[in-house]
Motif scaffolding. Structure first.
Motif, PDB file in Angstrom:
ATOM      1  N   SER A   1       4.883   7.451  -4.777  1.00  0.00           N
ATOM      2  CA  SER A   1       5.770   6.287  -4.918  1.00  0.00           C
ATOM      3  C   SER A   1       6.323   5.853  -3.565  1.00  0.00           C
ATOM      4  O   SER A   1       6.812   4.740  -3.424  1.00  0.00           O
ATOM      5  CB  SER A   1       6.915   6.616  -5.871  1.00  0.00           C
ATOM      6  OG  SER A   1       7.633   7.718  -5.361  1.00  0.00           O
TER       7      SER A   1
ATOM      8  N   TRP B   1      -2.088   4.512  17.302  1.00  0.00           N
ATOM      9  CA  TRP B   1      -2.187   3.391  16.348  1.00  0.00           C
ATOM     10  C   TRP B   1      -3.085   3.778  15.173  1.00  0.00           C
ATOM     11  O   TRP B   1      -2.795   3.430  14.018  1.00  0.00           O
ATOM     12  CB  TRP B   1      -2.768   2.147  17.028  1.00  0.00           C
ATOM     13  CG  TRP B   1      -1.826   1.399  17.905  1.00  0.00           C
ATOM     14  CD1 TRP B   1      -1.954   1.176  19.243  1.00  0.00           C
ATOM     15  CD2 TRP B   1      -0.601   0.723  17.528  1.00  0.00           C
ATOM     16  NE1 TRP B   1      -0.906   0.433  19.723  1.00  0.00           N
ATOM     17  CE2 TRP B   1      -0.056   0.138  18.688  1.00  0.00           C
ATOM     18  CE3 TRP B   1       0.086   0.582  16.326  1.00  0.00           C
ATOM     19  CZ2 TRP B   1       1.137  -0.585  18.679  1.00  0.00           C
ATOM     20  CZ3 TRP B   1       1.277  -0.143  16.313  1.00  0.00           C
ATOM     21  CH2 TRP B   1       1.792  -0.715  17.478  1.00  0.00           C
TER      22      TRP B   1
ATOM     23  N   ALA C   1       8.813  -5.315   1.412  1.00  0.00           N
ATOM     24  CA  ALA C   1       8.335  -4.464   0.315  1.00  0.00           C
ATOM     25  C   ALA C   1       9.282  -3.279   0.105  1.00  0.00           C
ATOM     26  O   ALA C   1       9.571  -2.900  -1.038  1.00  0.00           O
ATOM     27  CB  ALA C   1       6.918  -3.975   0.611  1.00  0.00           C
ATOM     28  N   THR C   2       9.761  -2.707   1.200  1.00  0.00           N
ATOM     29  CA  THR C   2      10.669  -1.551   1.083  1.00  0.00           C
ATOM     30  C   THR C   2      11.988  -1.965   0.442  1.00  0.00           C
ATOM     31  O   THR C   2      12.473  -1.304  -0.492  1.00  0.00           O
ATOM     32  CB  THR C   2      10.925  -0.930   2.475  1.00  0.00           C
ATOM     33  OG1 THR C   2       9.675  -0.568   3.052  1.00  0.00           O
ATOM     34  CG2 THR C   2      11.815   0.289   2.393  1.00  0.00           C
TER      35      THR C   2
ATOM     36  N   LEU D   1       6.377  -7.683   6.353  1.00  0.00           N
ATOM     37  CA  LEU D   1       5.868  -7.445   4.988  1.00  0.00           C
ATOM     38  C   LEU D   1       6.333  -6.077   4.476  1.00  0.00           C
ATOM     39  O   LEU D   1       6.822  -5.949   3.352  1.00  0.00           O
ATOM     40  CB  LEU D   1       4.330  -7.521   4.977  1.00  0.00           C
ATOM     41  CG  LEU D   1       3.661  -7.133   3.667  1.00  0.00           C
ATOM     42  CD1 LEU D   1       3.949  -8.169   2.593  1.00  0.00           C
ATOM     43  CD2 LEU D   1       2.151  -6.985   3.841  1.00  0.00           C
ATOM     44  N   LEU D   2       6.190  -5.058   5.334  1.00  0.00           N
ATOM     45  CA  LEU D   2       6.573  -3.708   4.914  1.00  0.00           C
ATOM     46  C   LEU D   2       8.083  -3.607   4.687  1.00  0.00           C
ATOM     47  O   LEU D   2       8.546  -2.915   3.775  1.00  0.00           O
ATOM     48  CB  LEU D   2       6.110  -2.673   5.947  1.00  0.00           C
ATOM     49  CG  LEU D   2       4.594  -2.549   6.133  1.00  0.00           C
ATOM     50  CD1 LEU D   2       4.261  -1.488   7.171  1.00  0.00           C
ATOM     51  CD2 LEU D   2       3.897  -2.215   4.825  1.00  0.00           C
ATOM     52  N   THR D   3       8.853  -4.321   5.531  1.00  0.00           N
ATOM     53  CA  THR D   3      10.314  -4.299   5.362  1.00  0.00           C
ATOM     54  C   THR D   3      10.701  -4.956   4.040  1.00  0.00           C
ATOM     55  O   THR D   3      11.514  -4.409   3.277  1.00  0.00           O
ATOM     56  CB  THR D   3      10.992  -5.034   6.539  1.00  0.00           C
ATOM     57  OG1 THR D   3      10.540  -4.449   7.756  1.00  0.00           O
ATOM     58  CG2 THR D   3      12.503  -4.943   6.460  1.00  0.00           C
TER      59      THR D   3
ATOM     60  N   LEU E   1      11.904   2.774   7.740  1.00  0.00           N
ATOM     61  CA  LEU E   1      11.626   2.207   6.414  1.00  0.00           C
ATOM     62  C   LEU E   1      11.430   3.322   5.387  1.00  0.00           C
ATOM     63  O   LEU E   1      11.865   3.208   4.237  1.00  0.00           O
ATOM     64  CB  LEU E   1      10.384   1.314   6.466  1.00  0.00           C
ATOM     65  CG  LEU E   1      10.546  -0.010   7.215  1.00  0.00           C
ATOM     66  CD1 LEU E   1       9.221  -0.757   7.265  1.00  0.00           C
ATOM     67  CD2 LEU E   1      11.612  -0.875   6.561  1.00  0.00           C
TER      68      LEU E   1
ATOM     69  N   GLU F   1       4.528   0.242  -2.553  1.00  0.00           N
ATOM     70  CA  GLU F   1       5.635  -0.706  -2.397  1.00  0.00           C
ATOM     71  C   GLU F   1       5.118  -2.144  -2.420  1.00  0.00           C
ATOM     72  O   GLU F   1       5.721  -3.024  -3.043  1.00  0.00           O
ATOM     73  CB  GLU F   1       6.369  -0.446  -1.081  1.00  0.00           C
ATOM     74  CG  GLU F   1       7.145   0.854  -1.069  1.00  0.00           C
ATOM     75  CD  GLU F   1       7.786   1.116   0.276  1.00  0.00           C
ATOM     76  OE1 GLU F   1       7.986   0.164   1.052  1.00  0.00           O
ATOM     77  OE2 GLU F   1       8.085   2.291   0.559  1.00  0.00           O
ATOM     78  N   ILE F   2       3.992  -2.375  -1.734  1.00  0.00           N
ATOM     79  CA  ILE F   2       3.426  -3.734  -1.707  1.00  0.00           C
ATOM     80  C   ILE F   2       2.913  -4.110  -3.097  1.00  0.00           C
ATOM     81  O   ILE F   2       3.078  -5.254  -3.546  1.00  0.00           O
ATOM     82  CB  ILE F   2       2.324  -3.839  -0.634  1.00  0.00           C
ATOM     83  CG1 ILE F   2       2.969  -3.738   0.751  1.00  0.00           C
ATOM     84  CG2 ILE F   2       1.553  -5.157  -0.746  1.00  0.00           C
ATOM     85  CD1 ILE F   2       2.005  -3.621   1.893  1.00  0.00           C
TER      86      ILE F   2
ATOM     87  N   ASN G   1      12.567  -4.559  -1.410  1.00  0.00           N
ATOM     88  CA  ASN G   1      12.288  -4.919  -2.807  1.00  0.00           C
ATOM     89  C   ASN G   1      12.219  -3.669  -3.690  1.00  0.00           C
ATOM     90  O   ASN G   1      12.775  -3.629  -4.789  1.00  0.00           O
ATOM     91  CB  ASN G   1      10.956  -5.685  -2.858  1.00  0.00           C
ATOM     92  CG  ASN G   1      10.515  -5.973  -4.273  1.00  0.00           C
ATOM     93  OD1 ASN G   1      11.163  -6.731  -4.983  1.00  0.00           O
ATOM     94  ND2 ASN G   1       9.420  -5.359  -4.695  1.00  0.00           N
ATOM     95  N   ASP G   2      11.558  -2.623  -3.176  1.00  0.00           N
ATOM     96  CA  ASP G   2      11.410  -1.388  -3.946  1.00  0.00           C
ATOM     97  C   ASP G   2      12.757  -0.697  -4.147  1.00  0.00           C
ATOM     98  O   ASP G   2      13.017  -0.140  -5.222  1.00  0.00           O
ATOM     99  CB  ASP G   2      10.443  -0.440  -3.213  1.00  0.00           C
ATOM    100  CG  ASP G   2       9.345   0.068  -4.139  1.00  0.00           C
ATOM    101  OD1 ASP G   2       8.935  -0.689  -5.028  1.00  0.00           O
ATOM    102  OD2 ASP G   2       8.921   1.219  -3.975  1.00  0.00           O
TER     103      ASP G   2
ATOM    104  N   VAL H   1      -0.099   4.294   7.089  1.00  0.00           N
ATOM    105  CA  VAL H   1       0.322   3.065   6.402  1.00  0.00           C
ATOM    106  C   VAL H   1      -0.653   2.700   5.286  1.00  0.00           C
ATOM    107  O   VAL H   1      -0.241   2.244   4.218  1.00  0.00           O
ATOM    108  CB  VAL H   1       0.442   1.893   7.411  1.00  0.00           C
ATOM    109  CG1 VAL H   1       0.631   0.561   6.686  1.00  0.00           C
ATOM    110  CG2 VAL H   1       1.608   2.123   8.339  1.00  0.00           C
TER     111      VAL H   1
ATOM    112  N   PHE I   1       3.458   2.891   1.353  1.00  0.00           N
ATOM    113  CA  PHE I   1       3.656   1.456   1.565  1.00  0.00           C
ATOM    114  C   PHE I   1       2.739   0.664   0.637  1.00  0.00           C
ATOM    115  O   PHE I   1       3.085  -0.442   0.213  1.00  0.00           O
ATOM    116  CB  PHE I   1       3.410   1.099   3.033  1.00  0.00           C
ATOM    117  CG  PHE I   1       4.472   1.638   3.938  1.00  0.00           C
ATOM    118  CD1 PHE I   1       5.742   1.091   3.931  1.00  0.00           C
ATOM    119  CD2 PHE I   1       4.227   2.711   4.786  1.00  0.00           C
ATOM    120  CE1 PHE I   1       6.750   1.595   4.743  1.00  0.00           C
ATOM    121  CE2 PHE I   1       5.215   3.227   5.605  1.00  0.00           C
ATOM    122  CZ  PHE I   1       6.486   2.672   5.584  1.00  0.00           C
TER     123      PHE I   1
END
Lengths: 436, 160
Positions: free
Chosen positions: A329, A380, B50-51, B46-48, A422, A335-336, B53-54, A387, A332
């Motif tokens: 859960s 990277w 999404a985070t 986008l990741l921020t 995050l 989450e998306i 939002n979650d 990610v 990322f």
């Protein structure tokens, strides 16, 4: 000066303000207090955050209270705030104080319980399967040793799962299987601590080699909240993998190409992820010795793995494919998926993520071929792996950190720390709305 | 271009200039750097989002689950801590099923009563319109359910 070069500058040397050392000391104290809170509360025993474990830190019992989400999350936030402050004031911290802080953090976590994860019990279970029960951990899960005392501590989701770790790690862990459960836990803790100490020493050395501030580099890795609480606290073998990764980087800086490539392969035989460094190292150095070193180590490692574990010990790809299908859960990708209104990640999403990863790695390989810093490219790539992975754990976002700290591209460090931030932010839900 | 003079390097030197390997980036690669940075910023955004939002979603779900637990305790009159909640994750509804023992005992070791809870949280509780019973030591699967009442009876959610 071109824009690309601007991100490659070593940290500017400016005179720290008079109040800066006092503020840095306050940040260090905040970090120590947060760590002590988690360790002492964790020592009380099993909770929603502390896995069931043999009582290895019983003598700390009585100092704290059972660790719950609220206290833990506040401690992590306090640690993160202290970390951010300490990094901002890094130039005000002396070498001696930085090393002292990190040493105390290591000792605090070392004497405490296993934090937040049951992985270490899986490592021990696989070791005991091999040395005590004559079973191959590449063909059996811990469920094959239900009568063994370690079995009750293995995480529920992992009881039927064969090891996904490399054969070198499995062989390294075998002697610990002979020490009994408590002895094995302490052994794993020693391995984690020594690996961490080695990683930090090499980060320092590489930072100096690249004319970066070694104290800031040391603090960025060694005082990182995810590094201390999650990776070190859980005695994860990712620390051993990171040590071998930094040994390889150090050897490459010393132009010992064959040894460096062989070390990356050795790292991959601990945990396969570190193999991501190899293409960038080869593209940057373009040395035949590298190829020979990597090939030699691979042949030797595969031969030993085959002799000891059979064909299943060599087929790490199968284990990686199995693990790549897991979904957490915290990833990322999940989450998306939630953001676009899906309940979770579907098989098509796995394929899209793999395709994205391939594109990113190919771009990085092309950039490295054309002179981009291979250390940054490797970082990277590791960041992209975490990610795009649907199975994300805190210690996975640590993989690129030592590389980010010594890379010539400061964007990598910013990106790594942002993702870590995050990840921590995503844990905060129980703080806003506890379920009771 | 590399200064090392191995046969391999000499062969690479014959490649067209834009394909040759380099030991360091050439000055003037600012455009590529800007494009990469822009992509990174967009991915970061986008990741921020999404985070955040979650976290917001999770907060709402936790708020609802707390109300579910309070409702179950109020209806059954049992102040049990070990009450399990199951969400309807497949259909995106806010219908939750909360199960707990009918008499004191270890979790799921006694006959359990499950309530179907729906609607908004009002005064810290939600509405219960139906439910069923489960035998001891059984998971909440349709084949084990019995004694459906309220809306669940009409929907045929019990096997017997």
């Amino acid at each position: 000066m071109n824009v690309a070069a601007q991100s490659e500058l070593p940290l500017a040397r400016t005179r720290p303000a008079q109040w800066a050392p006092a503020l840095a000391a306050a940040c260090a104290l905040l970090i120590l207090a947060a760590t002590a809170e988690v360790v002492f509360d964790g020592a009380v025993g099993h909770s929603i955050l502390i896995p069931k474990s043999p009582e290895i830190a019983g003598w700390l019992n009585g100092i704290g209270e059972r660790l719950g989400y609220r206290v833990f999350l506040i401690a992590v936030l306090a640690f993160s705030a202290g970390y951010a402050g300490l990094i901002a004031l890094g130039r005000s911290v002396s070498k001696r104080w930085a090393i002292t802080l990190i040493a105390v953090l290591h000792v605090l976590v070392f004497i405490g319980p296993i934090l937040l994860s049951t992985d270490v019990f899986s490592y021990i279970a696989y070791a005991r399967m091999g040395v005590e029960h004559g079973l191959n951990p590449y063909t059996h899960g811990p469920i094959a040793i239900t009568q063994d005392p370690i079995y009750h501590y293995v995480g529920h989701d992992w009881k039927k799962v064969e090891t996904a770790y490399g054969p070198l790690y499995t062989l390294i862990s075998y002697p610990f299987g002979l020490l009994g459960v408590n002895g094995a836990i302490w052994g794993m803790k020693v391995v984690a601590m020594l690996s961490s100490a080695g990683t930090l020493a090499l980060t320092w050395r590489c930072a100096r080699a690249r004319e970066l501030n070694p104290v800031t580099a040391l603090l960025l890795v060694g005082a990182n909240p995810l590094y201390v609480i999650y990776a070190l606290g859980g005695a994860h073998n990712d620390l051993l993998m990171m040590l071998l990764m930094m040994v390889a980087v150090t050897l490459t800086f010393a132009r010992r190409d064959a040894s460096a490539a062989a070390t990356v392969v050795a790292g991959a035989l601990v945990k396969a992820t570190v193999a991501a460094l190899l293409p960038f190292m080869i593209l940057a150095r373009r040395s035949r010795k590298q190829m020979l070193g990597a090939l030699g180590a691979l042949v030797l490692g595969a031969a030993i793995a085959y002799v000891v574990f059979g064909v299943d010990g060599v087929n790490i790809v199968a284990a990686l494919n199995r693990d790549a299908a897991f979904v957490s859960s915290d990833s990322f990708a999940t989450e998306i998926a939630h953001l676009v209104g899906k309940p979770g990640v579907f098989p098509i999403d796995h394929d899209l993520l793999k395709a994205a990863l391939v594109v990113i790695v190919l771009h990085l390989m092309w950039r490295t071929w054309r002179g981009y810093d291979w250390v940054a490219a490797s970082g990277w790539a590791l960041l992209a792996i975490s990610v795009t992975s649907t199975w994300l754990l805190a210690w996975y976002i640590l993989w690129p950190l030592p590389l980010a700290v010594i890379s010539r591209d400061r964007r990598l460090l910013v990106a790594t720390l942002t993702l870590q931030g995050l990840f921590i932010a995503h844990q905060l839900t129980p703080l806003f709305a506890p379920v009771s | 271009m590399s200064t090392r003079e191995t046969p391999f390097e000499r062969r690479l030197a014959r490649l067209p200039a834009r394909l040759r390997p380099r030991d360091a980036q050439q000055p003037g690669s600012g455009r590529q750097w800007r494009i990469e940075t822009l992509v990174l910023i967009l991915v970061g955004l986008l990741l921020t989002i999404a985070t955040v939002n979650d976290v917001v979603l999770g907060t709402h779900v936790n708020h609802r689950l707390s109300a579910d637990l309070r409702t179950w305790r109020a209806y059954t009159g049992h102040d049990f801590k070990n009450v399990s909640t199951e969400q309807d994750i497949y259909h995106h509804t806010t219908i939750d099923f909360v199960c707990g023992n009918t008499v004191p005992g270890p979790p799921k070791e006694r006959v359990q009563i499950c309530l179907e809870l729906t609607g908004p949280v009002v005064n810290g509780r939600r509405a219960a319109h139906g439910g069923w019973y489960l035998p001891a030591k059984r998971e909440d699967l349709r084949r084990y359910r019995y004694g459906c009442f309220g809306t669940t009876k009409a929907k045929g959610q019990c096997a017997r």
